[in-house]
Design an enzyme around this catalytic site. Structure first.
Site, short mmCIF file in Angstrom:
data_model
loop_
_atom_site.label_atom_id
_atom_site.label_comp_id
_atom_site.label_asym_id
_atom_site.label_seq_id
_atom_site.Cartn_x
_atom_site.Cartn_y
_atom_site.Cartn_z
N ILE A 200 37.01 -113.28 -9.88
CA ILE A 200 35.60 -113.70 -9.81
C ILE A 200 35.09 -113.84 -8.39
O ILE A 200 33.91 -114.03 -8.18
CB ILE A 200 35.37 -115.03 -10.56
CG1 ILE A 200 36.35 -116.10 -10.09
CG2 ILE A 200 35.42 -114.83 -12.05
CD1 ILE A 200 36.06 -117.48 -10.67
N GLY A 201 35.97 -113.78 -7.43
CA GLY A 201 35.48 -113.95 -6.07
C GLY A 201 36.48 -113.45 -5.04
O GLY A 201 37.68 -113.35 -5.31
N GLY A 203 37.15 -114.11 -0.88
CA GLY A 203 36.78 -114.69 0.40
C GLY A 203 37.62 -114.03 1.47
O GLY A 203 38.47 -113.18 1.17
N ASN A 204 37.39 -114.39 2.69
CA ASN A 204 38.21 -113.83 3.75
C ASN A 204 39.62 -114.38 3.72
O ASN A 204 40.53 -113.81 4.29
CB ASN A 204 37.58 -114.11 5.10
CG ASN A 204 36.36 -113.26 5.29
OD1 ASN A 204 36.44 -112.04 5.26
ND2 ASN A 204 35.21 -113.90 5.43
N PHE A 205 39.76 -115.52 3.09
CA PHE A 205 41.06 -116.18 3.13
C PHE A 205 41.66 -116.36 1.75
O PHE A 205 42.69 -116.99 1.60
CB PHE A 205 40.92 -117.54 3.84
CG PHE A 205 40.35 -117.38 5.21
CD1 PHE A 205 41.15 -117.02 6.25
CD2 PHE A 205 38.99 -117.53 5.43
CE1 PHE A 205 40.62 -116.81 7.52
CE2 PHE A 205 38.45 -117.33 6.69
CZ PHE A 205 39.27 -116.97 7.75
N SER A 206 40.97 -115.85 0.76
CA SER A 206 41.50 -116.03 -0.59
C SER A 206 40.90 -115.02 -1.55
O SER A 206 39.85 -114.43 -1.30
CB SER A 206 41.15 -117.44 -1.09
OG SER A 206 39.75 -117.56 -1.18
N ASP A 356 31.23 -125.61 7.06
CA ASP A 356 30.98 -124.23 6.62
C ASP A 356 29.99 -124.23 5.46
O ASP A 356 30.17 -123.52 4.47
CB ASP A 356 32.30 -123.56 6.21
CG ASP A 356 32.19 -122.04 6.21
OD1 ASP A 356 31.24 -121.51 6.82
OD2 ASP A 356 33.04 -121.38 5.59
N1 LIG Z 1 35.36 -122.77 -8.43
C1 LIG Z 1 34.81 -121.55 -8.41
N2 LIG Z 1 34.14 -121.08 -9.49
C2 LIG Z 1 33.56 -119.85 -9.46
N3 LIG Z 1 33.61 -119.02 -8.40
C3 LIG Z 1 34.29 -119.42 -7.31
C4 LIG Z 1 34.93 -120.70 -7.26
N4 LIG Z 1 35.50 -120.85 -6.04
C5 LIG Z 1 35.23 -119.72 -5.37
N5 LIG Z 1 34.51 -118.86 -6.11
C6 LIG Z 1 34.01 -117.54 -5.69
O1 LIG Z 1 34.91 -116.99 -4.75
C7 LIG Z 1 34.27 -116.80 -3.48
C8 LIG Z 1 35.26 -117.08 -2.37
O2 LIG Z 1 35.71 -118.42 -2.46
P1 LIG Z 1 35.90 -119.34 -1.17
O3 LIG Z 1 34.64 -119.32 -0.38
O4 LIG Z 1 36.42 -120.66 -1.59
O5 LIG Z 1 37.06 -118.51 -0.44
P2 LIG Z 1 37.37 -118.35 1.11
O6 LIG Z 1 38.48 -117.37 1.24
O7 LIG Z 1 37.61 -119.69 1.70
O8 LIG Z 1 36.00 -117.73 1.57
P3 LIG Z 1 35.34 -117.57 3.00
O9 LIG Z 1 35.32 -116.12 3.22
O10 LIG Z 1 33.97 -118.17 2.82
O11 LIG Z 1 36.18 -118.32 3.94
C9 LIG Z 1 33.06 -117.74 -3.51
O12 LIG Z 1 32.01 -117.29 -2.67
C10 LIG Z 1 32.67 -117.70 -4.99
O13 LIG Z 1 31.86 -116.57 -5.26
#
Ligand SMILES: Nc1ncnc2c1ncn2[C@@H]1O[C@H](COP(=O)(O)OP(=O)(O)OP(=O)(O)O)[C@@H](O)[C@H]1O
Length: 528
Positions: A200-201, A203-206, A356
């Site tokens: 569902i998502g 991120g750069n770190f996950s 952030d």
């Molecule tokens: N609890 C959640 N429910 C639904 N979607 C989620 C949830 N957590 C994260 N996501 C989706 O996943 C994407 C990435 O999550 P998150 O921002 O926590 O990861 P990150 O690797 O820390 O990202 P970033 O690139 O901002 O550092 C979010 O923008 C969102 O679209």
């Protein structure tokens, strides 16, 4: 441990160093251990100096955004991002704020994002600099100025194959890759077994996946049936390194570790309906140990234990998606912002700064249509239910930090479009005020359908406004109302008092007390 740890790994890229003469007026000493900073002479950056500082090649700012709608199945932008490490991307694969909340919302799709002509990197720096910078700068987030943290390593991030990292408590290994056994944070002896549904998502770190609990008839757990599992992606330099004993590896490992521990430490110690809830984790060592990665004693990077955080699931996706795909009615905009204010107020009262805040990190619990349907019902039931629900969950605590009440932060971090001028300048900053700056940016974006420091829609390619960088415009507080120019909305007052100089900037209490927020909160008292 959290706030004393050295600044985090979310600086997987060595910040391109500023030429020392650009900061020649600054004589500063940084105590990396305590993140304290003594500036003998405040930097005096003229616009021109800042201009050179502000080149994208010089700023450790987000270059890549990798959205993935929960409702769409598309090629992972991460794959696109790392398609070739030898030929860096020519465009910022970033969400296209130009279409935010606009009638052309349907044009918001991945290819559009990747072809965003207004944000190509080469606009900000000469081609050779772009190549050099992007080759090593595949991070959305950031890092430091020379002097703030001089020892950052250059790291290329690469997608980590989940299968290489599968590691769960031995007693309860999953049957397939699609199953995950995790442990409840509040009741660590209690397993929570989950089944993967879909991604569902990103991120750069996950990578973030939707899971559900096949055993959900166990109501005692009281944790819901669907979960978002955030699978941490370790930097390539850790996963693929052949020299895990090297100081460079150790230092990066330690930074990754502090970042993770800090996020988990904060998430497991806070509780607020408008903040993402850390429900369980695949390996309790991430909660109980201060060195879960180092203690794994990696002899090769791929031995690092995987980290899967089980979070409350937000079916409405993130606020960026919602605002891009729908025109937010006033009541919803106001409600979302009021709940975001509650979340940030809670954090600041607990001496935590998020650092952030951005549209992508504001998650929406319910799909847009559900919210509209509830609100539109003739009966009182719909409205009453809406009042009882919380709609927003603030997420992504990877850059958060605990602070002392009078403490200033020094690490330059955040996401480019939302970062405050003081962070850009590299001077010590009050994290709470940088958070309220970002809140002003978010509110502006929701009201205007664009980010305040993007080139004006009327800017002509090649002309000054289009050419100058976002950082440059931020440093000059160069923004203005367009769509809302004639509006008397009380929301404007918040933006005007937040996206401004730090000496007169509103803190979260002022936002909370503003007409726009307080009148909304009066109708949802139970969320306060
Ligand atoms: N609890 C959640 N429910 C639904 N979607 C989620 C949830 N957590 C994260 N996501 C989706 O996943 C994407 C990435 O999550 P998150 O921002 O926590 O990861 P990150 O690797 O820390 O990202 P970033 O690139 O901002 O550092 C979010 O923008 C969102 O679209």
């Amino acid at each position: 441990m959290g706030h004393q740890a050295a600044e985090m790994y979310r600086c997987p890229v060595q910040a391109p160093k500023l030429e020392q003469n650009e900061f020649s007026a600054v004589e500063s000493e940084h105590d990396d251990q305590n993140e304290t900073w003594t500036t003998h002479t405040p930097p005096k950056l003229s616009t021109q100096q800042f201009c050179s500082v502000g080149d994208m090649s010089m700023l450790p700012t987000p270059l890549v955004y990798t959205p993935m709608s929960p409702h769409r199945s598309v090629k992972s932008p991460v794959d696109l991002r790392f398609a070739s490490t030898t030929s860096p991307p020519s465009a910022r694969s970033k969400k296209n704020y130009g279409s935010l909340n606009s009638p052309v919302a349907e044009s918001f799709n991945r290819s559009h994002v990747l072809e965003d002509k207004h944000r190509i990197l080469s606009e900000y720096a000469p081609h050779s600099a772009v190549a050099a910078a992007t080759a090593n700068t595949l991070s959305q987030r950031i890092t430091s100025l020379s002097g703030v943290d001089r020892n950052l390593e250059t790291v290329e991030e690469t997608r980590v194959a989940t299968t290489n990292l599968s590691h769960t408590p031995e007693s309860l290994s999953p049957l397939t890759d699609e199953l995950l056994t995790t442990w409840l944070i509040k009741e660590p002896s209690q397993p929570l077994r989950l089944q993967k549904i879909r991604q569902i998502g990103v991120g750069n770190f996950s990578d973030v996946y939707l899971y559900e609990s096949p055993e959900f008839d166990n109501n005692e757990l009281d944790v819901g049936a669907k979960f978002a599992v955030k699978h941490v992606k370790y930097p390539d330099a850790l996963v693929l390194s052949s020299s895990p004993k090297s100081p460079r590896f150790r230092e990066l490992l330690s930074r990754v570790e502090s970042s993770l521990i800090r996020e988990l430490d904060v998430l497991s110690s806070i509780s607020h309906p408008c903040i993402t809830n850390l429900i369980a984790i695949n390996n309790l060592a991430f909660i109980s140990s201060s060195r879960p990665l180092s203690n794994a004693n990696p002899t090769a990077g791929d031995n690092l234990p995987p980290c899967d955080m089980v979070l409350s699931y937000c079916a409405g996706g993130d606020l960026f998606e919602m605002a891009s795909q729908n025109v937010l009615p006033d009541w919803l905009l106001r409600r979302i912002f009021a709940e975001l204010t509650l979340a940030v107020k809670y954090l600041h009262e607990n001496l935590i700064v998020h650092r952030d805040l951005k549209l992508e990190n504001v998650l929406i619990k319910y799909p847009f249509d559900t919210l509209i349907e509830l609100q539109g019902r003739d009966d009182h039931d719909g409205a009453a239910r809406l009042e009882r629900l919380h709609i927003v969950e603030l997420a992504d605590f990877g850059l958060c930090r605990r602070i002392a009440s009078d403490e200033m932060c020094t690490t330059r971090c955040g996401s480019e479009d939302y970062v405050s001028p003081e962070i850009l300048m590299g001077v010590p900053y009050d994290g709470r005020l940088s958070d309220t700056w970002a809140m002003g940016v978010i509110l502006y974006a929701l009201l205007e359908g664009r980010l305040p420091f993007d080139p004006l829609p009327t800017a002509v390619p090649g002309k000054r406004q289009r050419r100058s960088s976002t950082a440059h415009r931020i440093s000059r507080y160069e923004w203005r109302w367009i769509k809302m120019a004639e509006s008397h909305s009380p929301a404007k007052q918040i933006v005007e008092n937040c996206v401004n100089r730090k000496n007169s900037r509103w803190d979260i209490q002022k936002i909370f007390e503003s007409d726009f927020v307080s009148s909304e909160l009066a109708s949802i008292k139970q969320l306060n």
